[in-house]
Design a protein around this motif. Structure first.
Motif, PDB file in Angstrom:
ATOM      1  N   ALA A   1      -1.438  31.751 -11.541  1.00  0.00           N
ATOM      2  CA  ALA A   1      -2.771  31.306 -11.130  1.00  0.00           C
ATOM      3  C   ALA A   1      -2.977  29.874 -11.576  1.00  0.00           C
ATOM      4  O   ALA A   1      -3.509  29.231 -10.506  1.00  0.00           O
ATOM      5  N   ALA A   2      -2.606  29.405 -12.654  1.00  0.00           N
ATOM      6  CA  ALA A   2      -2.636  28.359 -13.057  1.00  0.00           C
ATOM      7  C   ALA A   2      -1.715  27.270 -12.284  1.00  0.00           C
ATOM      8  O   ALA A   2      -2.300  26.102 -11.841  1.00  0.00           O
ATOM      9  N   CYS A   3      -0.369  27.648 -12.016  1.00  0.00           N
ATOM     10  CA  CYS A   3       0.457  26.806 -11.177  1.00  0.00           C
ATOM     11  C   CYS A   3       0.029  26.830  -9.597  1.00  0.00           C
ATOM     12  O   CYS A   3       0.083  25.713  -9.180  1.00  0.00           O
ATOM     13  N   GLU A   4      -0.701  27.834  -9.372  1.00  0.00           N
ATOM     14  CA  GLU A   4      -1.285  27.555  -7.826  1.00  0.00           C
ATOM     15  C   GLU A   4      -2.566  26.684  -7.763  1.00  0.00           C
ATOM     16  O   GLU A   4      -2.617  25.968  -6.915  1.00  0.00           O
TER      17      GLU A   4
ATOM     18  N   ASN B   1       1.887  22.599 -15.371  1.00  0.00           N
ATOM     19  CA  ASN B   1       2.940  23.765 -15.112  1.00  0.00           C
ATOM     20  C   ASN B   1       3.599  23.940 -16.192  1.00  0.00           C
ATOM     21  O   ASN B   1       3.648  25.306 -16.750  1.00  0.00           O
ATOM     22  N   ILE B   2       4.099  23.124 -16.877  1.00  0.00           N
ATOM     23  CA  ILE B   2       4.893  23.230 -18.000  1.00  0.00           C
ATOM     24  C   ILE B   2       4.024  23.933 -19.264  1.00  0.00           C
ATOM     25  O   ILE B   2       4.242  24.763 -20.049  1.00  0.00           O
ATOM     26  N   ALA B   3       2.887  23.153 -19.344  1.00  0.00           N
ATOM     27  CA  ALA B   3       1.677  23.737 -20.440  1.00  0.00           C
ATOM     28  C   ALA B   3       1.276  25.338 -20.139  1.00  0.00           C
ATOM     29  O   ALA B   3       1.304  25.886 -20.983  1.00  0.00           O
ATOM     30  N   ALA B   4       1.120  25.433 -18.768  1.00  0.00           N
ATOM     31  CA  ALA B   4       0.793  27.063 -18.456  1.00  0.00           C
ATOM     32  C   ALA B   4       1.987  27.800 -18.813  1.00  0.00           C
ATOM     33  O   ALA B   4       1.625  28.946 -19.492  1.00  0.00           O
ATOM     34  N   SER B   5       3.159  27.470 -18.528  1.00  0.00           N
ATOM     35  CA  SER B   5       4.461  28.355 -18.771  1.00  0.00           C
ATOM     36  C   SER B   5       4.438  28.403 -20.515  1.00  0.00           C
ATOM     37  O   SER B   5       4.856  29.575 -20.954  1.00  0.00           O
TER      38      SER B   5
ATOM     39  N   ASP C   1       0.823  -1.087   0.151  1.00  0.00           N
ATOM     40  CA  ASP C   1      -0.125  -0.052   0.065  1.00  0.00           C
ATOM     41  C   ASP C   1       1.017   1.361  -0.037  1.00  0.00           C
ATOM     42  O   ASP C   1       0.552   2.213  -0.618  1.00  0.00           O
ATOM     43  N   ALA C   2       2.127   1.082   0.719  1.00  0.00           N
ATOM     44  CA  ALA C   2       2.912   2.564   0.479  1.00  0.00           C
ATOM     45  C   ALA C   2       3.541   2.606  -0.419  1.00  0.00           C
ATOM     46  O   ALA C   2       3.628   3.594  -1.093  1.00  0.00           O
ATOM     47  N   VAL C   3       3.886   1.513  -1.150  1.00  0.00           N
ATOM     48  CA  VAL C   3       4.629   1.722  -2.516  1.00  0.00           C
ATOM     49  C   VAL C   3       3.722   1.914  -3.537  1.00  0.00           C
ATOM     50  O   VAL C   3       3.615   3.016  -4.171  1.00  0.00           O
ATOM     51  N   GLY C   4       2.415   1.599  -3.378  1.00  0.00           N
ATOM     52  CA  GLY C   4       1.381   2.024  -4.451  1.00  0.00           C
ATOM     53  C   GLY C   4       0.951   3.607  -4.140  1.00  0.00           C
ATOM     54  O   GLY C   4       0.713   4.125  -5.081  1.00  0.00           O
ATOM     55  N   ARG C   5       0.555   4.026  -2.693  1.00  0.00           N
ATOM     56  CA  ARG C   5       0.615   5.381  -2.358  1.00  0.00           C
ATOM     57  C   ARG C   5       1.531   6.308  -2.959  1.00  0.00           C
ATOM     58  O   ARG C   5       1.541   7.444  -3.496  1.00  0.00           O
ATOM     59  N   ARG C   6       2.876   5.787  -2.663  1.00  0.00           N
ATOM     60  CA  ARG C   6       4.057   6.672  -3.406  1.00  0.00           C
ATOM     61  C   ARG C   6       3.988   6.793  -4.920  1.00  0.00           C
ATOM     62  O   ARG C   6       4.253   7.853  -5.594  1.00  0.00           O
ATOM     63  N   ASP C   7       3.283   5.547  -5.641  1.00  0.00           N
ATOM     64  CA  ASP C   7       3.664   5.740  -7.079  1.00  0.00           C
ATOM     65  C   ASP C   7       2.318   6.679  -7.355  1.00  0.00           C
ATOM     66  O   ASP C   7       2.471   7.380  -8.256  1.00  0.00           O
ATOM     67  N   VAL C   8       1.172   6.858  -6.652  1.00  0.00           N
ATOM     68  CA  VAL C   8       0.402   7.839  -7.047  1.00  0.00           C
ATOM     69  C   VAL C   8       0.763   9.196  -6.759  1.00  0.00           C
ATOM     70  O   VAL C   8       0.507   9.963  -7.540  1.00  0.00           O
ATOM     71  N   GLU C   9       1.356   9.270  -5.655  1.00  0.00           N
ATOM     72  CA  GLU C   9       1.784  10.461  -5.259  1.00  0.00           C
ATOM     73  C   GLU C   9       2.821  11.002  -6.329  1.00  0.00           C
ATOM     74  O   GLU C   9       2.691  12.315  -6.991  1.00  0.00           O
ATOM     75  N   THR C  10       3.613  10.355  -6.672  1.00  0.00           N
ATOM     76  CA  THR C  10       4.639  10.458  -7.954  1.00  0.00           C
ATOM     77  C   THR C  10       3.799  10.885  -9.032  1.00  0.00           C
ATOM     78  O   THR C  10       4.400  11.888  -9.971  1.00  0.00           O
ATOM     79  N   MET C  11       2.766  10.139  -9.427  1.00  0.00           N
ATOM     80  CA  MET C  11       2.059  10.474 -10.548  1.00  0.00           C
ATOM     81  C   MET C  11       1.266  12.001 -10.677  1.00  0.00           C
ATOM     82  O   MET C  11       1.475  12.462 -11.647  1.00  0.00           O
ATOM     83  N   ASP C  12       0.891  12.118  -9.504  1.00  0.00           N
ATOM     84  CA  ASP C  12      -0.138  13.383  -9.377  1.00  0.00           C
ATOM     85  C   ASP C  12       1.131  14.674  -9.385  1.00  0.00           C
ATOM     86  O   ASP C  12       0.958  15.424  -9.934  1.00  0.00           O
ATOM     87  N   SER C  13       2.310  14.197  -8.646  1.00  0.00           N
ATOM     88  CA  SER C  13       3.217  15.396  -8.945  1.00  0.00           C
ATOM     89  C   SER C  13       3.680  15.626 -10.457  1.00  0.00           C
ATOM     90  O   SER C  13       3.963  16.721 -10.919  1.00  0.00           O
ATOM     91  N   MET C  14       3.885  14.507 -10.998  1.00  0.00           N
ATOM     92  CA  MET C  14       4.227  14.534 -12.441  1.00  0.00           C
ATOM     93  C   MET C  14       2.893  15.446 -13.572  1.00  0.00           C
ATOM     94  O   MET C  14       3.273  15.935 -14.264  1.00  0.00           O
ATOM     95  N   LYS C  15       1.951  14.862 -12.977  1.00  0.00           N
ATOM     96  CA  LYS C  15       0.639  15.547 -13.656  1.00  0.00           C
ATOM     97  C   LYS C  15       0.894  17.141 -13.414  1.00  0.00           C
ATOM     98  O   LYS C  15       0.662  17.908 -14.235  1.00  0.00           O
ATOM     99  N   GLU C  16       1.029  17.583 -12.276  1.00  0.00           N
ATOM    100  CA  GLU C  16       1.338  18.873 -11.906  1.00  0.00           C
ATOM    101  C   GLU C  16       2.317  19.611 -12.711  1.00  0.00           C
ATOM    102  O   GLU C  16       2.217  20.689 -13.049  1.00  0.00           O
ATOM    103  N   LYS C  17       3.597  18.951 -12.863  1.00  0.00           N
ATOM    104  CA  LYS C  17       4.600  19.565 -13.289  1.00  0.00           C
ATOM    105  C   LYS C  17       4.337  19.593 -14.883  1.00  0.00           C
ATOM    106  O   LYS C  17       4.445  20.795 -15.526  1.00  0.00           O
ATOM    107  N   ALA C  18       3.358  18.573 -15.439  1.00  0.00           N
ATOM    108  CA  ALA C  18       2.989  18.692 -16.816  1.00  0.00           C
ATOM    109  C   ALA C  18       2.416  19.942 -16.979  1.00  0.00           C
ATOM    110  O   ALA C  18       2.282  20.644 -18.071  1.00  0.00           O
TER     111      ALA C  18
END
Length: 107
Positions: free
Chosen positions: A75-78, A24-28, A5-22
């Motif tokens: 604003a989009a990054c926020e 943010n890049i699109a907004a930039s 479960d912990a590994v799965g949660r980390r994977d999901v958090e990593t995916m969420d972080s990657m989505k956020e970065k993507a």
């Protein structure tokens, strides 16, 4: 089972972080395109301007457009940060059985 479960949660958090970065890049990229468009419009208006006041007005319009593009980008990054944090909080609630949810009870 908890380790999985912990590994799965980390994977999901990593995916969420990657989505956020993507996002943010699109907004930039979008802000960069808007700023470039504003700069080109300013150049055209300066070239076609007949008096110095029109040239100054063109420069001021460009500055306003550039600032608006930057404001939209930040604003989009926020929003993206808040979306990720809300998703992480929701997943944490699910892991704990949910806040205020009577899990397994018949309603």
């Amino acid at each position: 089972m908890e380790a999985t479960d912990a590994v799965g949660r980390r994977d999901v958090e990593t995916m969420d972080s990657m989505k956020e970065k993507a996002k943010n890049i699109a907004a930039s990229v979008e802000a960069g395109a808007e700023k470039t468009k504003a700069a080109v419009q300013e150049m055209v208006e300066k070239i076609t301007a007949r008096d110095p006041a029109e040239k100054v007005a063109a420069e001021q319009k460009m500055k306003v457009k550039v600032q608006r593009a930057e404001d939209r980008k930040w604003a989009a990054c926020e929003r993206n940060v808040n979306t990720r944090r809300a998703a992480e909080a929701s997943k944490a609630d699910d892991d704990r059985g949910g806040e205020g949810v009577n899990k397994g009870a018949y309603v």
